[in-house]
Write an enzyme that holds these catalytic residues in place. Structure first.
Site, PDB file in Angstrom:
ATOM      1  N   ASN A 175      81.266  12.904  78.230  1.00  0.00           N
ATOM      2  CA  ASN A 175      80.907  12.345  79.537  1.00  0.00           C
ATOM      3  C   ASN A 175      80.655  10.842  79.380  1.00  0.00           C
ATOM      4  O   ASN A 175      79.656  10.436  78.791  1.00  0.00           O
ATOM      5  CB  ASN A 175      79.648  13.065  80.051  1.00  0.00           C
ATOM      6  N   HIS A 177      85.165  14.184  87.765  1.00  0.00           N
ATOM      7  CA  HIS A 177      84.237  13.633  86.770  1.00  0.00           C
ATOM      8  C   HIS A 177      84.157  14.603  85.587  1.00  0.00           C
ATOM      9  O   HIS A 177      84.133  15.826  85.775  1.00  0.00           O
ATOM     10  CB  HIS A 177      82.858  13.458  87.411  1.00  0.00           C
ATOM     11  N   CYS A 220      76.630   9.027  87.585  1.00  0.00           N
ATOM     12  CA  CYS A 220      78.025   9.409  87.295  1.00  0.00           C
ATOM     13  C   CYS A 220      78.951   9.285  88.500  1.00  0.00           C
ATOM     14  O   CYS A 220      80.168   9.422  88.362  1.00  0.00           O
ATOM     15  CB  CYS A 220      78.078  10.823  86.741  1.00  0.00           C
TER      16      CYS A 220
HETATM   17  O1  UT7 Z   1      77.354  13.922  84.610  1.00  0.00           O
HETATM   18  C1  UT7 Z   1      76.160  13.999  85.315  1.00  0.00           C
HETATM   19  C2  UT7 Z   1      75.846  15.358  85.733  1.00  0.00           C
HETATM   20  N1  UT7 Z   1      75.590  16.213  84.613  1.00  0.00           N
HETATM   21  C3  UT7 Z   1      76.157  17.409  84.536  1.00  0.00           C
HETATM   22  O2  UT7 Z   1      76.922  17.762  85.369  1.00  0.00           O
HETATM   23  C4  UT7 Z   1      75.721  18.324  83.400  1.00  0.00           C
HETATM   24  C5  UT7 Z   1      75.261  19.663  83.940  1.00  0.00           C
HETATM   25  N2  UT7 Z   1      74.726  20.572  82.960  1.00  0.00           N
HETATM   26  C6  UT7 Z   1      75.468  21.103  81.922  1.00  0.00           C
HETATM   27  O3  UT7 Z   1      76.611  20.736  81.738  1.00  0.00           O
HETATM   28  C7  UT7 Z   1      74.861  22.192  81.073  1.00  0.00           C
HETATM   29  O4  UT7 Z   1      73.661  22.630  81.671  1.00  0.00           O
HETATM   30  C8  UT7 Z   1      74.583  21.766  79.611  1.00  0.00           C
HETATM   31  C9  UT7 Z   1      75.874  21.576  78.850  1.00  0.00           C
HETATM   32  C10 UT7 Z   1      73.787  20.477  79.587  1.00  0.00           C
HETATM   33  C11 UT7 Z   1      73.778  22.869  78.895  1.00  0.00           C
HETATM   34  O5  UT7 Z   1      74.502  24.088  78.946  1.00  0.00           O
HETATM   35  P1  UT7 Z   1      73.776  25.434  79.428  1.00  0.00           P
HETATM   36  O6  UT7 Z   1      74.793  26.504  79.325  1.00  0.00           O
HETATM   37  O7  UT7 Z   1      73.182  25.164  80.790  1.00  0.00           O
HETATM   38  O8  UT7 Z   1      72.677  25.649  78.321  1.00  0.00           O
HETATM   39  P2  UT7 Z   1      71.073  25.645  78.450  1.00  0.00           P
HETATM   40  O9  UT7 Z   1      70.555  24.275  78.650  1.00  0.00           O
HETATM   41  O10 UT7 Z   1      70.631  26.699  79.435  1.00  0.00           O
HETATM   42  O11 UT7 Z   1      70.668  26.147  77.018  1.00  0.00           O
HETATM   43  C12 UT7 Z   1      71.045  27.452  76.532  1.00  0.00           C
HETATM   44  C13 UT7 Z   1      70.533  27.591  75.111  1.00  0.00           C
HETATM   45  C14 UT7 Z   1      69.070  27.198  74.956  1.00  0.00           C
HETATM   46  O12 UT7 Z   1      68.515  28.060  73.963  1.00  0.00           O
HETATM   47  P3  UT7 Z   1      67.653  29.325  74.409  1.00  0.00           P
HETATM   48  O13 UT7 Z   1      66.496  28.787  75.210  1.00  0.00           O
HETATM   49  O14 UT7 Z   1      68.559  30.186  75.229  1.00  0.00           O
HETATM   50  O15 UT7 Z   1      67.240  29.935  73.118  1.00  0.00           O
HETATM   51  C15 UT7 Z   1      69.127  25.803  74.400  1.00  0.00           C
HETATM   52  O16 UT7 Z   1      67.998  25.472  73.635  1.00  0.00           O
HETATM   53  O17 UT7 Z   1      71.268  26.700  74.256  1.00  0.00           O
HETATM   54  C16 UT7 Z   1      70.349  25.886  73.523  1.00  0.00           C
HETATM   55  N3  UT7 Z   1      70.981  24.578  73.308  1.00  0.00           N
HETATM   56  C17 UT7 Z   1      71.779  24.312  72.265  1.00  0.00           C
HETATM   57  N4  UT7 Z   1      72.180  25.073  71.221  1.00  0.00           N
HETATM   58  C18 UT7 Z   1      72.998  24.509  70.334  1.00  0.00           C
HETATM   59  C19 UT7 Z   1      70.915  23.467  74.099  1.00  0.00           C
HETATM   60  N5  UT7 Z   1      71.650  22.488  73.558  1.00  0.00           N
HETATM   61  C20 UT7 Z   1      72.190  22.976  72.425  1.00  0.00           C
HETATM   62  C21 UT7 Z   1      73.045  22.450  71.454  1.00  0.00           C
HETATM   63  N6  UT7 Z   1      73.440  23.234  70.438  1.00  0.00           N
HETATM   64  N7  UT7 Z   1      73.518  21.181  71.523  1.00  0.00           N
END
Ligand code: UT7
Length: 329
Positions: A286, A256, A116
């Site tokens: 993204n 970004h 990215c």
């Molecule tokens: O561009 C390159 C660099 N990339 C980035 O900068 C991205 C960086 N990361 C992020 O933006 C975030 O970490 C994400 C948007 C990818 C994820 O958000 P998060 O707040 O970190 O969520 P998480 O991965 O910790 O997941 C929280 C919960 C999980 O459930 P449990 O384990 O708490 O029960 C996931 O399974 O949300 C669940 N989950 C979803 N639920 C509904 C993960 N994806 C989804 C989804 N819909 N699409």
């Protein structure tokens, strides 16, 4: 070093017509609009549909528009750098294909991959060919067909990405405006958290790699999130400190677009009100190498000559950085 400065003298972008909404994703994976919007800010993204269409086709559209807009003939372009994480093929480079598709015949071309951060790194690299006096017309094009490496059964990643391309023209500055400074960083510690495992020399394509879904993007979101906030905020602050700039001196921050919450945290840590921060993630998601030119293109009419802009990006690798630009158009 010479006294020549490189300036962005044109910007254009291309987004495919097909809009993939959160409502449509709700029918594909176990997710919902509320989760996607509250966790990422994304409402919809564009997807390139159509047999035989690739990153180079979007890049070529962006470059054709750029050349038309700036009154530049393709023969005048001396260098094309394509920022991409989704090249059409392993080789030839996508920059080569874009040049061919746009009638650019007299240029040296190459791809620059830094996930990215590719567009940011490419602008900084292209600027050096101008600053050295070697070239006078350089095209930087960011093009990513992220839908080609997204697993639409993986809710953790399929909601995040979209397809797009954007391009800028770099020329010697006529008035002192242009690319003032760049801070660019890489740290291989990020390789375990964000990658496309197979298809390279480590794991060439095989039935096993396909069955294991290793040709798709994998992201361990939490550590990447933290590193993105820390990385971008630190280089933005370092750039401002280095040049004695305050938030009042900066017209726009161009970040970004990976997650609205990341953008808000970076803005807050560097003391920028969100009114000065370009955000269009809600409509495009993204788009990897295309996020920065897509922002510049959409905000072009609000930018004034001499405006101070800070561009910042963070991506897989890890890779990250910031560029200070005095707008020259
Ligand atoms: O561009 C390159 C660099 N990339 C980035 O900068 C991205 C960086 N990361 C992020 O933006 C975030 O970490 C994400 C948007 C990818 C994820 O958000 P998060 O707040 O970190 O969520 P998480 O991965 O910790 O997941 C929280 C919960 C999980 O459930 P449990 O384990 O708490 O029960 C996931 O399974 O949300 C669940 N989950 C979803 N639920 C509904 C993960 N994806 C989804 C989804 N819909 N699409």
């Amino acid at each position: 070093m010479t006294n020549i400065r490189a300036a962005i003298t044109g910007v254009h972008a291309y987004v495919p017509d097909y809009v993939l909404t959160n409502a449509e994703l709700e029918k594909m994976v176990d997710t919902n609009d509320e989760w996607i919007v509250s966790r990422t800010g994304i409402r919809e993204r564009r997807i390139l549909k159509g047999e035989g269409l690739a990153s180079s086709d979007m890049g070529a559209e962006a470059v054709k528009g750029l050349l038309a807009k700036t009154g530049t003939s393709p023969e005048e372009i001396e260098l094309v750098i394509c920022a991409t994480a989704t090249p059409d093929m392993m080789f030839p480079d996508t920059a080569n294909l874009i040049a061919y598709k746009t009638g650019i015949k007299n240029a040296f071309t190459f791809d620059l991959g830094a996930a990215c951060s590719s567009f940011l790194f490419s602008v900084a690299t292209g600027a050096k060919y101008i600053e050295s006096g070697m070239y006078k017309k350089v095209v930087i094009v960011g093009a990513d067909k992220m839908s080609s490496i997204v697993d639409y059964t993986d809710r953790a990643t399929c909601i995040l990405f979209g397809d797009a391309a954007g391009a800028v023209l770099l020329e010697p500055s006529k008035d002192g405006n242009g690319i003032m400074d760049a801070i660019l960083k890489s740290d291989g510690i990020g390789a375990e958290h964000l990658y496309q495992r197979a298809g390279g020399s480590l794991k060439p394509a095989s039935h096993e790699t396909v069955d294991a879904k290793e040709h798709f993007i994998f992201q361990n979101g939490r550590p990447v999130y933290k590193a993105a906030v820390a990385g971008m905020s630190s280089v933005v602050k370092e750039m401002m400190k280095r040049h004695g700039l305050s938030a009042d001196d900066i017209a726009w921050v161009v970040p970004h677009q990976a997650n609205l919450r990341i953008i808000e945290s970076v803005a807050s840590m560097a003391d920028f009100p969100m009114e000065k921060v370009m955000v269009n993630i809600h409509r495009y998601g993204n788009t990897t190498s295309a996020t920065l030119p897509l922002c510049l293109w959409e905000w072009e009419n609000q930018l004034k000559k001499g405006d101070n802009l800070i561009l910042t990006a963070f991506g897989g690798g890890y890779t990250w950085g910031a560029i200070w630009v005095k707008w020259a158009i």
